[in-house]
Structure formats: C-alpha cells, structure tokens
Design an enzyme around this catalytic site. Structure first.
Site, mmCIF file in Angstrom:
data_model
loop_
_atom_site.group_PDB
_atom_site.id
_atom_site.type_symbol
_atom_site.label_atom_id
_atom_site.label_comp_id
_atom_site.label_asym_id
_atom_site.label_seq_id
_atom_site.Cartn_x
_atom_site.Cartn_y
_atom_site.Cartn_z
ATOM 1 N N LYS A 1 0.509 -1.372 0.212
ATOM 2 C CA LYS A 1 -0.059 0.015 0.275
ATOM 3 C C LYS A 1 0.556 1.174 -0.529
ATOM 4 C CE LYS A 1 -4.667 -1.351 1.848
ATOM 5 N NZ LYS A 1 -5.492 -1.473 2.602
ATOM 6 N N LYS B 1 -4.877 -7.981 -7.108
ATOM 7 C CA LYS B 1 -6.202 -8.100 -6.035
ATOM 8 C C LYS B 1 -6.842 -8.200 -6.668
ATOM 9 C CE LYS B 1 -6.344 -7.002 -1.636
ATOM 10 N NZ LYS B 1 -6.405 -6.725 -0.266
ATOM 11 N N LYS C 1 -11.436 -2.158 -4.446
ATOM 12 C CA LYS C 1 -11.691 -1.145 -4.728
ATOM 13 C C LYS C 1 -10.892 -0.072 -4.600
ATOM 14 C CE LYS C 1 -13.492 -2.541 0.141
ATOM 15 N NZ LYS C 1 -13.281 -2.233 1.795
HETATM 16 P P1 TYM Z 1 -10.865 -5.470 3.744
HETATM 17 O O1 TYM Z 1 -11.710 -3.920 4.325
HETATM 18 O O2 TYM Z 1 -9.737 -4.115 3.397
HETATM 19 O O3 TYM Z 1 -11.420 -6.250 3.722
HETATM 20 C C1 TYM Z 1 -12.247 -6.517 4.172
HETATM 21 C C2 TYM Z 1 -12.239 -8.098 3.555
HETATM 22 O O4 TYM Z 1 -12.572 -8.577 2.861
HETATM 23 C C3 TYM Z 1 -11.941 -9.245 1.958
HETATM 24 N N1 TYM Z 1 -11.215 -9.144 0.961
HETATM 25 C C4 TYM Z 1 -10.766 -10.328 0.169
HETATM 26 N N2 TYM Z 1 -11.038 -11.734 -0.247
HETATM 27 C C5 TYM Z 1 -11.318 -11.982 -0.819
HETATM 28 N N3 TYM Z 1 -10.004 -11.668 -2.332
HETATM 29 C C6 TYM Z 1 -9.983 -10.364 -2.967
HETATM 30 N N4 TYM Z 1 -9.436 -9.618 -3.633
HETATM 31 C C7 TYM Z 1 -10.471 -9.473 -1.592
HETATM 32 N N5 TYM Z 1 -10.541 -8.097 -0.910
HETATM 33 C C8 TYM Z 1 -10.572 -8.344 0.241
HETATM 34 C C9 TYM Z 1 -10.270 -8.885 3.575
HETATM 35 O O5 TYM Z 1 -9.570 -10.246 3.356
HETATM 36 C C10 TYM Z 1 -11.764 -8.937 4.970
HETATM 37 O O6 TYM Z 1 -11.336 -9.628 4.804
HETATM 38 N N6 TYM Z 1 -8.231 -4.386 8.008
HETATM 39 C C11 TYM Z 1 -8.938 -5.449 7.530
HETATM 40 C C12 TYM Z 1 -10.792 -4.887 8.468
HETATM 41 C C13 TYM Z 1 -10.260 -5.474 9.436
HETATM 42 C C14 TYM Z 1 -10.551 -6.879 10.273
HETATM 43 C C15 TYM Z 1 -10.195 -6.327 12.002
HETATM 44 C C16 TYM Z 1 -10.625 -7.672 9.677
HETATM 45 C C17 TYM Z 1 -9.643 -4.095 10.547
HETATM 46 N N7 TYM Z 1 -9.967 -4.904 11.839
HETATM 47 C C18 TYM Z 1 -11.007 -7.041 12.395
HETATM 48 C C19 TYM Z 1 -11.269 -9.031 10.813
HETATM 49 C C20 TYM Z 1 -11.052 -8.380 12.251
HETATM 50 C C21 TYM Z 1 -9.098 -4.871 5.954
HETATM 51 O O7 TYM Z 1 -8.940 -3.313 5.602
HETATM 52 O O8 TYM Z 1 -10.308 -5.928 5.410
#
Ligand code: TYM
Length: 334
Positions: free
Chosen positions: A114, A198, A201
C-alpha cells in the site's frame, strides 16, 4: 463450543465480489450457525489511514452497514457497529502498540504494497494499522476471525501481540489467541482485467471488479469483457498454472457452486470460455443483483441504519470498555 466471531470491513465504498466471497458471505454462514456470537464492525478508523473525503465517510459507513444487512447479517442476531463509536479500540491500540515490536510491523507485506515506493510519505496510521486490528479482535475475547487470505499476516501479528502481552504480565490466557477462518476454495479473488492483481476497491478501473451494487447489465458486461487467454479450458489443476485469469474465473465459479477446483474442472470439461462466462454471469446475477437492490433499498432509510449502528455500539461498548479497563489494571495504569 460457542465461537466468538469478530471481523471488520473498511467503509471505503465499492464493496466487491472479493469482499463478499473472501469474507462477508462467510459472516452470514457463521451467524446462521446459532451456536456462534458474532460481531461485525465497520472499521472507519482503519479507512482514514489513507485520506477519505469527509463528506463521503459517513455515507460509506452506512453503505457498509447496509451491505452487511443485505448479505444476510441480521442485527437482531449479530452486533453491527462502527469502530470510532467505541473509544476502547483507540485506547487499546495505543497500549498494544507499546507491546508490539518494530520488527514485527516491518514484515507486514500489505504495508509495503500500500505504501508503494515512497514509504516515507505513507501515514503513520497505515504503518500501525495492524495493531488497531489486533485491538479490535482482542477486546472481544474473539476465538475466530473470518477474513480473506490477504489479512492472514495481520492475524498472525495479532496472535503474537496477545501472546507477548500474556507473557509480559504473567496473565496466561487473558488475551485470547484467535484463529483465522479463511475459506479454502481460493486464496484471493483477483482483478477481472489482470489476474496478478487482487480485486480491489482502489483499482481505478471499475471493469476490474464486480461491485455488490452492480446491475444485471453491468455484471454481464464485466464478465463478458473479463480477460482470458488463447488456450483451451484446462482439464486439470496443473494446467491452471501460469494462467492467472483463467484460474480466477474458475475459482469464482467453484466458490459459488461450492465444489473443489478438481470437481469444477471436471464439470467444465469440453466447454469454452464463453460458456464459462455465461455460467458465472448467471450465478452472479442470481446472487449479487438482489444484494445490490437490497443495499439501495436500505440506503433510503438513513435513520434505520443509524439506529442499528447506535444499538450495536452500545452493546460493543459494554464489552470493549470492560476489557480495556482490565487491561489498564493489569499494566498498572489504574
Ligand atoms: P478490507 O476492508 O480491505 O476487506 C474486508 C474483507 O474482505 C477481504 N477481501 C478479499 N478477500 C478475497 N479476495 C479479495 N480480492 C479481497 N479483498 C478484500 C479481506 O480479506 C477482508 O476480510 N484490515 C481489514 C479490516 C479489519 C479487520 C479487523 C478484519 C479491521 N479490523 C478485525 C478482521 C478483524 C481490512 O482492511 O479489510
């Protein structure tokens, strides 16, 4: 055994098929197994690690809550809340930051991706973000965390932080060491335009992803234009090697049909890529289009969504505040 489930999603708009298959679909399954206690968090504090337009942030928080509900999360069974409404997350993140080691954070590959080449210009928030994520999880005595594969390393860090805290203060099992729950059909859903990136967004090309709010026509068009290659439909897993776009399409197909890759390849044998695309479009229109319609419907009632988030934050505050007070006592602050 009752599982305590916690997971979070950033409110950065455009939730997509990767978020759905990697995480949110699993949230609903876990909730519907009535033995589990589930908490799903809209992680607005995580989202501000990169600039967010203040005029859009609140709207995106509501949209993420609406997406949870549209995908089947039931606020009468699960807690849905936004992170900034529970101050214990920020307080615990500071304390856990003092437990964490620079060397651990320096290994985080997502920060490297990132921050890009000019990491001096990345925010400090982006660097320490996995510590906030650990605070989210550990405040609720979480036993299981459903996430996509891209969050696996952050989960490992969370486990290290919990263990170090328990060791440093001689409090065996005080912070629960959580298990990741990562679905097995695929590692990550990739961009429809480049199978090496991947699905995300932040990809400037909207055609690279299926948004959960896409219409039937948008879904069909994007799948029709998804990149393939000039070879034939693979017959075995070995033939998928070095064919990232085909691999991605077949993984999307197999995660909807709930088959392993081998079974999917057998079913697809002799078919063309355009047959495969038609099959995927049909499945997506059937499962994703109603979710998009429901999201738009829910977004018309802001008060309803704000109320769900408020009720969720009261419940989450009760749990998290108690835990952070215990943490402060253990380290001698109170
Ligand atoms: P975030 O907001 O980027 O994504 C949310 C969830 O979607 C999954 N994901 C994907 N899975 C498969 N293929 C993809 N292309 C893909 N893009 C996103 C992510 O793995 C995630 O599960 N840090 C985390 C959010 C977070 C969190 C937490 C998660 C904050 N605190 C505590 C679990 C527990 C994040 O940025 O996810």
């Amino acid at each position: 055994m009752t599982k305590k489930i916690f997971s979070g999603v950033q409110p950065t708009g455009n939730l997509h098929l990767g978020n759905y298959l990697g995480a949110i679909k699993n949230f609903t399954k876990l909730q519907n197994d009535n033995k589990n206690n589930c908490i799903f968090c809209v992680v607005d504090l995580h989202s501000i690690t990169v600039y967010q337009d203040p005029k859009l942030l609140k709207k995106n928080v509501r949209e993420t809550a609406a997406t949870f509900i549209a995908c089947g999360i039931d606020p009468s069974k699960s807690i849905i809340f936004n992170q900034s409404s529970v101050p214990a997350h920020s307080e615990a993140a500071w304390i856990l930051g003092c437990i964490s080691r620079m060397g651990w954070l320096n290994r985080m590959t997502q920060f490297k991706e990132k921050a890009g080449k000019d990491k001096e210009k990345a925010s400090i928030g982006l660097y320490v973000y996995p510590i906030l994520m650990a605070a989210d999880i550990l405040l609720y005595d979480t036993t299981h965390v459903p996430v996509g594969n891209d969050q696996k390393q952050h989960l490992e860090l969370c486990r290290d932080i919990a263990q170090k805290f328990n060791n440093d203060f001689d409090k065996k099992d005080f912070l629960k060491v959580p298990e990741p729950l990562i679905q097995e059909n695929f590692s990550r859903i990739m961009s429809l335009k480049n199978g090496l990136n991947k699905m995300s967004k932040s990809d400037p090309s909207d055609a690279s992803r299926i948004n959960l709010t896409d219409t039937r026509d948008q879904i069909i068009n994007k799948i029709k234009k998804a990149k393939t290659d000039n070879s034939f439909m693979p017959e075995s897993i070995i033939e998928l090697k070095n064919r990232p776009e085909i691999n991605n399409l077949i993984e999307i197909y197999s995660s909807f049909t709930d088959e392993d890759l081998e079974k999917s390849l057998k079913n697809l044998s002799g078919k063309s890529f355009s047959d495969l695309k038609n099959l995927i479009s049909e499945i997506l229109v059937e499962e994703i289009e109603p979710i998009g319609k429901k999201i738009n419907e829910l977004l018309k009632d802001k008060d309803y969504l704000d109320n769900i988030l408020l009720e969720g934050s009261v419940k989450a505050n009760n749990i998290a505040d108690k835990k952070v007070q215990e943490i402060k006592k253990i380290i001698g602050l109170t």
